[in-house]
Design an enzyme around this catalytic site. Structure first.
Site, PDB file in Angstrom:
ATOM      1  CD1 TRP A  63      42.862  54.516  25.287  1.00 49.40           C
ATOM      2  CD2 TRP A  63      42.620  52.310  25.062  1.00 49.40           C
ATOM      3  NE1 TRP A  63      43.775  54.108  24.349  1.00 49.40           N
ATOM      4  CE2 TRP A  63      43.642  52.743  24.187  1.00 49.40           C
ATOM      5  CE3 TRP A  63      42.282  50.953  25.095  1.00 49.40           C
ATOM      6  CZ2 TRP A  63      44.346  51.878  23.368  1.00 49.40           C
ATOM      7  CZ3 TRP A  63      42.990  50.096  24.267  1.00 49.40           C
ATOM      8  CH2 TRP A  63      44.008  50.564  23.407  1.00 49.40           C
ATOM      9  CG  ASN A  64      41.718  55.523  32.036  1.00 52.98           C
ATOM     10  OD1 ASN A  64      42.413  56.489  31.789  1.00 52.98           O
ATOM     11  ND2 ASN A  64      40.413  55.622  32.260  1.00 52.98           N
ATOM     12  CG  HIS A  71      41.025  40.565  48.483  1.00 51.90           C
ATOM     13  ND1 HIS A  71      39.942  39.858  48.954  1.00 51.90           N
ATOM     14  CD2 HIS A  71      41.803  39.665  47.822  1.00 51.90           C
ATOM     15  CE1 HIS A  71      40.070  38.581  48.601  1.00 51.90           C
ATOM     16  NE2 HIS A  71      41.175  38.434  47.910  1.00 51.90           N
ATOM     17  CG  HIS A  75      37.083  43.251  47.964  1.00 51.45           C
ATOM     18  ND1 HIS A  75      37.229  44.320  48.799  1.00 51.45           N
ATOM     19  CD2 HIS A  75      37.541  42.149  48.627  1.00 51.45           C
ATOM     20  CE1 HIS A  75      37.757  43.896  49.945  1.00 51.45           C
ATOM     21  NE2 HIS A  75      37.959  42.577  49.870  1.00 51.45           N
ATOM     22  CG  ASP A  77      36.953  38.404  50.700  1.00 49.04           C
ATOM     23  OD1 ASP A  77      37.014  38.639  51.923  1.00 49.04           O
ATOM     24  OD2 ASP A  77      37.444  39.151  49.825  1.00 49.04           O
ATOM     25  CG  HIS A  81      40.759  35.799  50.567  1.00 47.10           C
ATOM     26  ND1 HIS A  81      42.017  36.279  50.263  1.00 47.10           N
ATOM     27  CD2 HIS A  81      40.232  36.657  51.481  1.00 47.10           C
ATOM     28  CE1 HIS A  81      42.243  37.377  50.952  1.00 47.10           C
ATOM     29  NE2 HIS A  81      41.190  37.633  51.724  1.00 47.10           N
ATOM     30  CG  HIS A 209      38.379  36.556  56.165  1.00 44.30           C
ATOM     31  ND1 HIS A 209      37.969  37.656  56.861  1.00 44.30           N
ATOM     32  CD2 HIS A 209      38.740  36.989  54.930  1.00 44.30           C
ATOM     33  CE1 HIS A 209      38.083  38.739  56.069  1.00 44.30           C
ATOM     34  NE2 HIS A 209      38.543  38.350  54.899  1.00 44.30           N
TER      35      HIS A 209
END
Lengths: 260, 392, 413
Positions: A63-64, A71, A75, A77, A81, A209
């Site tokens: 596992w990590n 973002h 991804h 928004d 944002h 945006h």
């Protein structure tokens, strides 16, 4: 009645009658990210740190720990944002209505034009021409800009020059029009950002945006495989991580599309 | 400088020369070797263990023991005790201390003993832990501690006085000839000057036959008053004189003379003899070039004339200058600190007439010297003693 | 006369790699006055403050007058070689593998006699110039050179054991995006490095100077984002066995301390790039470097860190940066100890504000990136361990030694 439709959908997915197309880039440390002027806070790069890998640190498991900005990579928004959406209700990833996470998509293919001009901009006339062929863009639909930009090597994908990035996106007029005249639920781009690379110089700056989030709508970026979707009829599932007061998150974006 | 103010050694004698035959390697401890030497001393002198009331010991491999540990180990109850860490000068130093102890009646019978074992890593470990200056300023330079320092001393001495390897080799060759008559010598093959010259280099100009072979062994003798020896019916050698000097000539940029040069006149004045009177000379031969220095510093020739001296004299048992008659450390082996004793014990046998195969005819006056403790770049410790047998 | 060393041939993959051995390591505490001198390339001896006599080896009281006021001072380097010897059969493994090995006894003009390693061109009876070097066990030793220059002087076999000359070696410059990194690349090439691997993170982002690096003989651009553990590991899998010298040119400079910043995102980047990056590089490249310390002419030899001098004393205007540098400095000491068994030295360069964009508003004197690059090369060639580059760094060093409290107040202006 509805439950039969859902089960039919599940069966169709299982049989392949409905294709599930993965529109997501693998989240990895070497994927290009948005680069802001160095004086500003920067998004954390993706970091994957092994905790154990069937070894002394943990004999039977792997596992990590992962680090990334909201973002990073493919991804989502959320309205919070951008400053234009900061006061809207339910504007964060944890408060947005869950039903907004599943919606149909209109895919506008500008790959030929974008291949000729890295600063290609989607305009109202281009969308109207698309509507002439495919019909009016319905309300609460995603509009996804297909440019095949996701197929480029990453240097050309980021396309950074000494005056910033040169990647395709929407112009201010079309964004205002899509939000106000067509009531889209969100806009999706193959590049890093819903906005064009040079959008900082537009009026208003970063119009995708500005107008999307100012109206409580959403953005998707770093999409791929848009060339596998029909112009209309695909349904997008885009459910961001439920981060407390989050402005967005990397996510798995999948599209359901008919096989015929 | 002639100094006759030192108290004579009247009435001090040395008896019971003991050598425990050397072995190249031994799995036993130093205490094992020392115990055998003490046992032999007691047997040879015909005394009981409890008669020993003084102990002087030297060893590199005793580990965590010093002299006091040995008293309980061997059942000794002593009123005089010393542990002497002076390397090749330990025998002379021990003899001097024991002599004054019995003279002052602080003790009656002092056992002076040196013994060392030799495991496969003993030599390396001894070198590594030799001294602080050696650790800081010699060993890191790689030529194995003492070998490097002596190589530099040899090089400088030979360059300064025009001494050739052949000159130095004469000493080693003569000692090997002597050793062939000593059944206990570890080196048993003859050595020619050609072989000496052709031998592999160790650290220029030191070659193989300039080096002693480290081994395990022990040497010992008893020191007592003349009347004690008489009452025991023991043949005894009279101690005539001694000298001891440490860190002499510190301003010499490199060592070309040892401490003996400071006090050599006193050595002979105290004994009332001249160098020519000596019948046998046992030098400390960790390297033959140091023996050549001792020929100069102990009055047999002038400084710088050592090579000529060696050319002019026959150093074998039957020669005109019998020297290191058992073969010396170069041919018998160096059993650690017992190397300091080897010459003195052999000299003792010579003047008592008990040297057997290596006996020099009519030997009655002997000199033994000691040298050692390369702390940094020179041997710091030195000493010498002159003693006479009953026939003188 | 020294034969110039030849470029090493390709390593025979069928032969076992010779493992590093160390020369004798124990030293008295007082003797570490030489370690400090050797680390900085100084020649120092104890000198009695009462009678002025120099003493060697290091000790606790003056051998001339027994005064206990013995201090290490810079001493004259000139001496005469009295005698030499060549060890053919040393008892120590390190020297045994490197015979013949030549040492000598030098009488210093200022008095003491010193046993020293000899450069092959030293002649008995002639004058020599002494230096203190750190040998392969990281301890100080005396080394004598002939006075004046002789041909191919730096190629002396014994001298090369005391240094990390870039000649014929392969160097990884971990960050080639920065000006310092690019100056370092040029300097290392000019110093004869066979290959300079240039680490570039985020290759999709162009950078100034990129065109100069591409297509140049002996320069190989490789992907490396030190802060990404997989990137470091992947690169090490490719070239780890070929990195003889690693130059850590990580650079992440931002102004600000604690209260004039908001949040920890910048600090997170500072830690990520500098500190975690250091760890990733060490874990990825350290083990192979440590193992190859005795691997021929182009054995692994050094790890170089470019650090801010403010790692030693925090400069509040760049307070968070100073702290991240301090963290890296501490790590470098850990790394130094861990690489020591391999005979690989860790060299730290300390510089004050550098003449680069993030120190733009800082008044001069500032260090030119080229000066740092040149210091890297001269430090490697001289086998140094601590280098202070430029006036500010040197001054900070002195002021810190004189009175850390005064320095602390003066950095808070």
């Amino acid at each position: 009645m509805h439950s039969n439709n859902l089960l039919e959908l599940a069966g169709a997915i299982s049989s392949g009658a409905v294709r599930v197309v993965d529109l997501t880039f693998t989240l990895s440390p070497d994927f290009p990210v948005i680069v802001l002027p160095p004086e500003f806070g920067q998004a954390a790069p993706v970091r994957i740190q092994e905790i154990s890998r069937y070894d002394g640190r943990g004999p039977a498991w792997y596992w990590n720990n992962i680090t990334f900005g909201e973002h990073t990579g493919t991804h989502f928004d959320a309205p919070i944002h951008w400053f234009t959406g900061k006061n809207l209700p339910n504007n964060a990833v944890d408060t947005m209505p869950a039903k907004d996470m599943i919606a149909p998509a209109c895919v506008i293919d500008c790959s030929v034009l974008a291949a000729q001009d890295p600063d290609f901009l989607l305009t109202v006339p281009l969308v109207e021409a698309w509507e002439a062929k495919h019909g009016r863009i319905p309300e609460r639909n995603w509009v996804l800009l297909r440019t095949d930009w996701s197929k480029k090597g990453w240097r050309d994908y980021a396309n950074l020059r000494d005056d910033g990035a040169h990647t395709p996106g929407p112009n201010p007029a079309v964004m205002k029009w899509l939000v106000e005249e067509r009531g889209i639920i969100g806009f999706g781009n193959e590049t890093i950002g819903t906005d064009a690379g040079q959008a900082g110089h537009f009026e208003p700056p970063y119009p995708a945006h500005h107008f999307l989030h100012g109206a409580g709508r959403y953005g998707l970026q770093c999409l791929c495989n848009l060339d596998q979707l029909p112009a209309t009829g695909a349904v997008i599932v885009a459910s961001p991580l439920k981060i407390q007061n989050g402005s967005g998150s990397p996510l798995r974006v999948i599209a359901l599309a008919s096989s015929t | 400088m002639t100094n006759t103010l030192r108290t004579p050694y009247d009435g001090v004698v040395i008896v019971a020369p003991v050598t425990i035959p050397y072995m190249r390697y031994s799995i036993e401890s130093a205490q094992w070797w020392i115990g055998r030497a003490l046992s032999a001393l007691v047997a040879q002198a015909g005394i009981k263990v409890s008669d020993i009331d003084g102990l002087c010991v030297s060893s590199f491999t005793m580990g965590t023991d010093s002299g006091v540990g040995l008293t309980q180990h061997f059942g000794l109850c002593v009123r005089w005790l010393d542990t002497i860490p002076l390397g090749g000068a330990s025998a002379i130093a021990g003899l001097r201390k024991a002599a004054r102890a019995v003279q002052a009646r602080d003790a009656d019978i002092v056992a002076c003993v040196a013994g060392d074992t030799n495991h496969v890593d003993s030599f390396r470990l001894t070198l590594e832990n030799f001294s602080r200056f050696n650790q800081d300023a010699v060993y890191p330079y790689g030529a194995g501690g003492a070998n490097a320092s002596f190589a530099l001393i040899a090089r400088n001495y030979m360059r300064t006085f025009g001494v050739t390897r052949e000159d130095v080799g004469r000493i080693a060759v003569a000692q090997r000839a002597n050793a062939l008559r000593n059944p206990h010598a570890l080196m048993k093959a003859p050595l020619t000057i050609e072989q000496y010259l052709a031998a592999r280099p160790i650290s220029d100009p030191i070659h193989l036959f300039d080096c002693v072979m480290p081994c395990a062994g022990a040497e010992a003798f008893l020191v007592m008053r003349e009347e004690t020896a008489a009452s025991l019916g023991l043949a005894a050698a009279r101690l005539l004189s001694t000298i001891e000097r440490h860190n002499a000539f510190a301003d010499d940029p490199m060592q070309v003379r040892g401490g003996w040069a400071m006090d050599v006149d006193e050595l002979y004045a105290m004994a009332g003899v001249k160098p020519d009177d000596l019948d046998v000379v046992q030098t400390y031969d960790d390297y033959p070039v140091i023996t050549m220095m001792q020929f100069e510093d102990l009055g047999f020739c002038k400084k710088g004339e050592g090579a000529e001296f060696v050319r002019q004299h026959d150093l074998t048992i039957d020669g005109d200058f019998p020297h290191n008659t058992s073969g010396g450390q170069l041919s018998v082996g160096q059993a650690g600190a017992a190397g300091a004793y080897l010459g003195l014990v052999e000299g003792l046998r010579q003047v008592l007439g008990t040297a057997g195969p290596t006996q020099v005819r009519n030997a009655s006056l002997a000199l033994a010297s000691g040298f050692g403790m390369i702390n940094y770049d020179r041997g710091l410790a030195s000493g010498a003693a002159i003693f006479a047998g009953p026939s003188r | 006369m020294i034969e110039p060393i030849k470029p090493p041939r390709r390593k025979n993959p069928l032969l076992r790699t010779r493992l590093p051995a160390s020369p004798p390591r124990p030293r008295s505490r007082t003797s570490h006055g030489f370690t400090r001198a050797a680390a900085e390339g100084r020649f120092m001896l104890q000198r009695c403050e009462a009678c002025g006599a120099f003493a060697y080896p290091a000790r606790e009281a003056c051998p001339s007058c027994l005064s206990v006021s013995l201090a290490f001072v810079d001493a004259p380097r000139r001496g005469a070689l009295l005698a030499e010897t060549t060890a053919r059969v040393p008892s120590d493994i390190y020297f045994r593998e490197r015979t013949p090995w030549r040492i000598g006894l030098v009488k210093m003009d200022c008095g003491p006699t010193i046993v020293a390693h000899l450069h092959a061109d030293c002649v008995e009876g002639a004058a020599v110039r002494m230096s203190l070097q750190l040998d392969k066990s990281g301890q100080a030793v005396a080394f004598a050179h002939p006075e004046g220059e002789t041909p191919n002087m730096a190629d002396d076999k014994q001298w090369r054991e005391m240094t990390a000359d870039p000649k014929f070696r392969r160097v990884l410059v971990t960050n080639g995006r920065s000006v310092i990194g690019q100056e370092a690349i040029a300097a290392l090439k000019a110093a004869g490095a066979k290959t300079v691997f240039v680490g570039i993170a985020e290759p999709w982002r162009p950078f100034a100077g990129e065109n100069l690096l591409r297509g140049q003989d002996g320069i190989e651009i490789v992907p490396l984002d030190a802060a990404d553990e997989k990137s470091a590991t992947d690169l090490a899998a490719d070239i780890g066995g070929k990195v003889d010298i690693l130059v850590n040119t990580t650079e992440y400079v931002r102004p600000g301390g604690l209260l004039d910043r908001k949040g920890t995102s910048v600090a997170r980047d500072e830690i990520d790039q500098a500190y975690l990056g250091f760890i990733n590089l060490a874990q990825a490249f350290g083990p192979a470097m440590r193992m190859r310390g005795a691997d021929g002419i182009n054995n692994s030899a050094a790890w170089v860190n470019i650090l801010s001098v403010y790692a030693l004393a925090n400069w509040p205007a760049f307070g968070a940066y100073s702290a991240s540098q301090a963290a890296c400095l501490s790590l470098s000491h850990c790394l130094r100890a861990e690489l020591r068994p391999g005979g690989v030295r860790v060299m730290n360069l300390f510089a004050g504000p550098v003449d680069t964009e993030w120190f733009q508003t800082v008044p001069p004197p500032k260090v030119a990136p080229r000066a740092i690059a040149q210091a890297i090369v001269s430090g490697l060639k001289g086998g140094l361990e601590e280098i202070y580059v430029g006036d500010v760094a040197e001054e900070i060093r002195q002021r810190l030694a004189a009175n850390p409290k005064a320095l602390e107040r003066e950095l808070d202006r």
